[in-house]
Design a protein around this motif. Structure first.
Motif, PDB file in Angstrom:
ATOM      1  N   GLN A  56       0.851  -1.189   0.000  1.00 33.11           N
ATOM      2  CA  GLN A  56       0.000   0.000   0.000  1.00 33.11           C
ATOM      3  C   GLN A  56       0.887   1.240   0.000  1.00 33.11           C
ATOM      4  N   GLU A  57       0.332   2.349  -0.469  1.00 35.72           N
ATOM      5  CA  GLU A  57       1.088   3.609  -0.430  1.00 35.72           C
ATOM      6  C   GLU A  57       1.507   3.944   0.998  1.00 35.72           C
ATOM      7  N   THR A  58       0.675   3.582   1.972  1.00 36.80           N
ATOM      8  CA  THR A  58       0.960   3.911   3.367  1.00 36.80           C
ATOM      9  C   THR A  58       2.112   3.086   3.953  1.00 36.80           C
ATOM     10  N   ASP A  59       2.607   2.098   3.208  1.00 38.53           N
ATOM     11  CA  ASP A  59       3.789   1.363   3.654  1.00 38.53           C
ATOM     12  C   ASP A  59       5.070   2.167   3.434  1.00 38.53           C
ATOM     13  N   MET A  60       4.938   3.274   2.716  1.00 44.94           N
ATOM     14  CA  MET A  60       6.075   4.147   2.419  1.00 44.94           C
ATOM     15  C   MET A  60       5.743   5.569   2.824  1.00 44.94           C
ATOM     16  N   HIS A  61       6.758   6.371   3.055  1.00 42.90           N
ATOM     17  CA  HIS A  61       6.502   7.791   3.277  1.00 42.90           C
ATOM     18  C   HIS A  61       7.691   8.607   2.802  1.00 42.90           C
ATOM     19  N   LEU A  62       7.409   9.861   2.491  1.00 46.62           N
ATOM     20  CA  LEU A  62       8.415  10.807   2.024  1.00 46.62           C
ATOM     21  C   LEU A  62       8.982  11.552   3.215  1.00 46.62           C
ATOM     22  N   THR A  63      10.303  11.631   3.276  1.00 48.28           N
ATOM     23  CA  THR A  63      10.930  12.332   4.394  1.00 48.28           C
ATOM     24  C   THR A  63      12.106  13.148   3.886  1.00 48.28           C
ATOM     25  N   ALA A  64      12.461  14.158   4.639  1.00 48.90           N
ATOM     26  CA  ALA A  64      13.572  15.039   4.253  1.00 48.90           C
ATOM     27  C   ALA A  64      14.828  14.666   5.020  1.00 48.90           C
ATOM     28  N   GLY A  65      15.954  14.820   4.372  1.00 50.86           N
ATOM     29  CA  GLY A  65      17.248  14.613   5.013  1.00 50.86           C
ATOM     30  C   GLY A  65      18.273  15.491   4.342  1.00 50.86           C
ATOM     31  N   VAL A  83       8.700   0.689 -31.062  1.00 51.95           N
ATOM     32  CA  VAL A  83       8.195   1.836 -30.305  1.00 51.95           C
ATOM     33  C   VAL A  83       8.134   1.426 -28.836  1.00 51.95           C
ATOM     34  N   TYR A  84       8.119   2.426 -27.967  1.00 51.00           N
ATOM     35  CA  TYR A  84       8.102   2.116 -26.531  1.00 51.00           C
ATOM     36  C   TYR A  84       7.174   3.088 -25.830  1.00 51.00           C
ATOM     37  N   VAL A  85       6.216   2.537 -25.102  1.00 46.86           N
ATOM     38  CA  VAL A  85       5.228   3.353 -24.389  1.00 46.86           C
ATOM     39  C   VAL A  85       5.604   3.421 -22.914  1.00 46.86           C
ATOM     40  N   GLU A  86       5.651   4.647 -22.394  1.00 44.95           N
ATOM     41  CA  GLU A  86       6.007   4.884 -20.999  1.00 44.95           C
ATOM     42  C   GLU A  86       4.844   5.540 -20.265  1.00 44.95           C
ATOM     43  N   ASP A  87       4.768   5.284 -18.980  1.00 43.99           N
ATOM     44  CA  ASP A  87       3.807   5.922 -18.080  1.00 43.99           C
ATOM     45  C   ASP A  87       4.647   6.626 -17.020  1.00 43.99           C
ATOM     46  N   ILE A  88       4.817   7.938 -17.170  1.00 48.81           N
ATOM     47  CA  ILE A  88       5.755   8.678 -16.331  1.00 48.81           C
ATOM     48  C   ILE A  88       5.006   9.484 -15.277  1.00 48.81           C
ATOM     49  N   ALA A  89       5.218   9.146 -14.006  1.00 46.85           N
ATOM     50  CA  ALA A  89       4.659   9.909 -12.889  1.00 46.85           C
ATOM     51  C   ALA A  89       5.567  11.095 -12.609  1.00 46.85           C
ATOM     52  N   ASP A  90       4.973  12.202 -12.216  1.00 46.40           N
ATOM     53  CA  ASP A  90       5.709  13.463 -12.091  1.00 46.40           C
ATOM     54  C   ASP A  90       6.020  13.772 -10.634  1.00 46.40           C
ATOM     55  N   GLY A  91       7.277  13.684 -10.256  1.00 44.95           N
ATOM     56  CA  GLY A  91       7.698  14.087  -8.915  1.00 44.95           C
ATOM     57  C   GLY A  91       7.915  12.915  -7.982  1.00 44.95           C
ATOM     58  N   LEU A  92       8.932  13.024  -7.126  1.00 40.23           N
ATOM     59  CA  LEU A  92       9.265  11.952  -6.194  1.00 40.23           C
ATOM     60  C   LEU A  92       8.086  11.609  -5.282  1.00 40.23           C
ATOM     61  N   GLU A  93       7.264  12.588  -4.979  1.00 42.71           N
ATOM     62  CA  GLU A  93       6.128  12.353  -4.079  1.00 42.71           C
ATOM     63  C   GLU A  93       5.095  11.398  -4.680  1.00 42.71           C
ATOM     64  N   THR A  94       5.137  11.201  -5.997  1.00 44.09           N
ATOM     65  CA  THR A  94       4.191  10.288  -6.653  1.00 44.09           C
ATOM     66  C   THR A  94       4.713   8.854  -6.712  1.00 44.09           C
ATOM     67  N   ALA A  95       5.954   8.645  -6.278  1.00 40.72           N
ATOM     68  CA  ALA A  95       6.599   7.336  -6.447  1.00 40.72           C
ATOM     69  C   ALA A  95       5.858   6.200  -5.732  1.00 40.72           C
ATOM     70  N   PRO A  96       5.430   6.353  -4.462  1.00 37.40           N
ATOM     71  CA  PRO A  96       4.721   5.236  -3.819  1.00 37.40           C
ATOM     72  C   PRO A  96       3.466   4.808  -4.572  1.00 37.40           C
ATOM     73  N   ALA A  97       2.670   5.763  -5.016  1.00 44.42           N
ATOM     74  CA  ALA A  97       1.445   5.422  -5.750  1.00 44.42           C
ATOM     75  C   ALA A  97       1.772   4.755  -7.079  1.00 44.42           C
ATOM     76  N   ALA A  98       2.821   5.217  -7.743  1.00 46.70           N
ATOM     77  CA  ALA A  98       3.225   4.628  -9.026  1.00 46.70           C
ATOM     78  C   ALA A  98       3.653   3.179  -8.842  1.00 46.70           C
ATOM     79  N   LEU A  99       4.420   2.904  -7.795  1.00 46.10           N
ATOM     80  CA  LEU A  99       4.876   1.536  -7.552  1.00 46.10           C
ATOM     81  C   LEU A  99       3.707   0.624  -7.200  1.00 46.10           C
ATOM     82  N   VAL A 100       2.852   1.047  -6.303  1.00 46.86           N
ATOM     83  CA  VAL A 100       1.704   0.235  -5.885  1.00 46.86           C
ATOM     84  C   VAL A 100       0.778  -0.033  -7.071  1.00 46.86           C
ATOM     85  N   GLY A 101       0.652   0.944  -7.974  1.00 48.80           N
ATOM     86  CA  GLY A 101      -0.228   0.800  -9.134  1.00 48.80           C
ATOM     87  C   GLY A 101       0.166  -0.312 -10.076  1.00 48.80           C
TER      88      GLY A 101
END
Length: 350
Positions: free
Chosen positions: A28-37, A315-333
């Motif tokens: 789930q997206e909630t298994d990951m979170h964005l944090t600053a370092g 040809v190659y079709v890509e589905d590109i999510a925009d921004g690091l904050e979208t990464a959890p949802a993109a992976l779970v999808g």
């Protein structure tokens, strides 16, 4: 906030995607979170490491296993509290490795963060061809492309006129296997999980036929309809019920390339396969493989694929999510088939 001495930035803020805990079943997206370092932008002297700015991050099905706590797996699990890692495209900011220099573009294993210190550089590849989208090095020119090439060409030596079936055929690997097969003079059928993807297979990737497996209650009958003379090569990305049906529809001396089994990844109790006796009766060769065992063939693959891309033969079709904050949802999808084509994330760090 970056600290600078003179004109050189020594440290930078660094947003990262952290795994909270190991998962079981569907992530789930909630298994990951964005944090600053923060991160030091200089590679430690004598370390053989590089510091990179990440540009694109690849979302790949194998990552679910790294999110789990598994024993005897080919790849170590992620450590909760640390950034997720995976394939990506990056720019070198500083290098203590003689094989890489500042401003080199590279692809390979990196962190799910804005900047990464990469200490294991044995599978880090310098990008030589920049006349194609850099994102391609997460897909057709990266690990998925090599996966398609090895499974189709190197393992099973296809012959013109053979009958090929590809499951998860619109994904990062399947879309290439189908096109390679057509260019090789084979008859190709693909399965996918939506009518939109089926249309893509037939009208963009050039598959001879395609079907939505969710609309086929009897997969054995479906395969008999599309392959009345049987299947020579099955490129398996799915496993489960589709694999079981394929086993009943193989020709003598058929080959099965086992690339993945995404239908099983979210299940706490995997489904059984019942028709294995067909492997004996039809003298079938069924082989799994791990692409990193074949990376020494990457130059050979580039020699083949680059002219195909430049000449528009693939040809190659890509589905590109925009921004690091979208990464959890993109992976779970990935695990619900939300993506159309190769799923990746553009980091967009400043």
């Amino acid at each position: 906030m970056a600290e600078a001495t003179g004109s050189a930035i020594e440290e930078a803020s660094n947003m990262k995607v952290i795994l909270k805990h190991h998962v079981s079943g569907s992530p789930q997206e909630t298994d990951m979170h964005l944090t600053a370092g923060t991160i030091k932008l200089k590679a430690p002297t004598g370390s053989n490491a590089v510091v990179v700015k990440n540009l694109f991050l690849s979302c790949d099905p194998y990552m679910i296993f790294k999110m789990m706590k598994l024993e005897r797996h080919y790849s170590d699990s992620y450590t909760p509290g640390l950034p997720i890692t995976g394939y990506g495209v990056a720019k070198v900011l500083d290098s203590a490795n003689p094989d890489f220099k500042k401003d080199d573009l590279v692809w390979g294993m990196t962190g799910w963060e804005e900047y990464s210190l990469i200490t294991e550089t044995n599978h880090l590849f310098k990008i030589q061809h920049t006349d194609v989208p850099l994102s391609y090095y997460c897909g057709i020119l990266g690990m998925p492309g090599m996966t398609a090439y090895i499974g189709f060409y190197e393992l099973f030596s296809p012959k013109k006129g053979e009958y090929i079936f590809v499951s998860a055929a619109s994904g990062a690997v399947g879309q290439l296997v189908g096109q390679f097969a057509k260019l090789h003079g084979c008859y190709v059928v693909g399965s996918a999980g939506s009518n939109e993807k089926v249309d893509l297979l037939k009208n963009k990737f050039g598959f001879d036929e395609a079907f939505n497996y969710k609309e086929e209650p009897d997969l054995n009958a479906t395969l008999k309809r599309f392959f009345p003379e049987g299947i020579d090569i099955y490129f398996d990305n799915v496993g489960g019920k589709i694999l079981d049906a394929v086993l009943l529809n193989l020709r003598v001396h058929a080959r099965i390339a086992v690339c993945g089994m995404i239908s099983q990844y979210n299940l706490e109790q995997p489904e059984g396969v019942h028709n294995l006796m067909s492997i004996v009766m039809k003298q079938v060769r069924m082989q799994g493989y791990l692409v990193f065992e074949y990376y020494h063939l990457y130059p050979k693959y580039l020699e083949m694929i680059m002219p195909m891309i430049r000449d528009g033969k693939v040809v190659y079709v890509e589905d590109i999510a925009d921004g690091l904050e979208t990464a959890p949802a993109a992976l779970v999808g990935l695990f619900s088939g939300r993506n159309i084509g190769k799923q990746l994330v553009e980091v967009n760090c400043l």
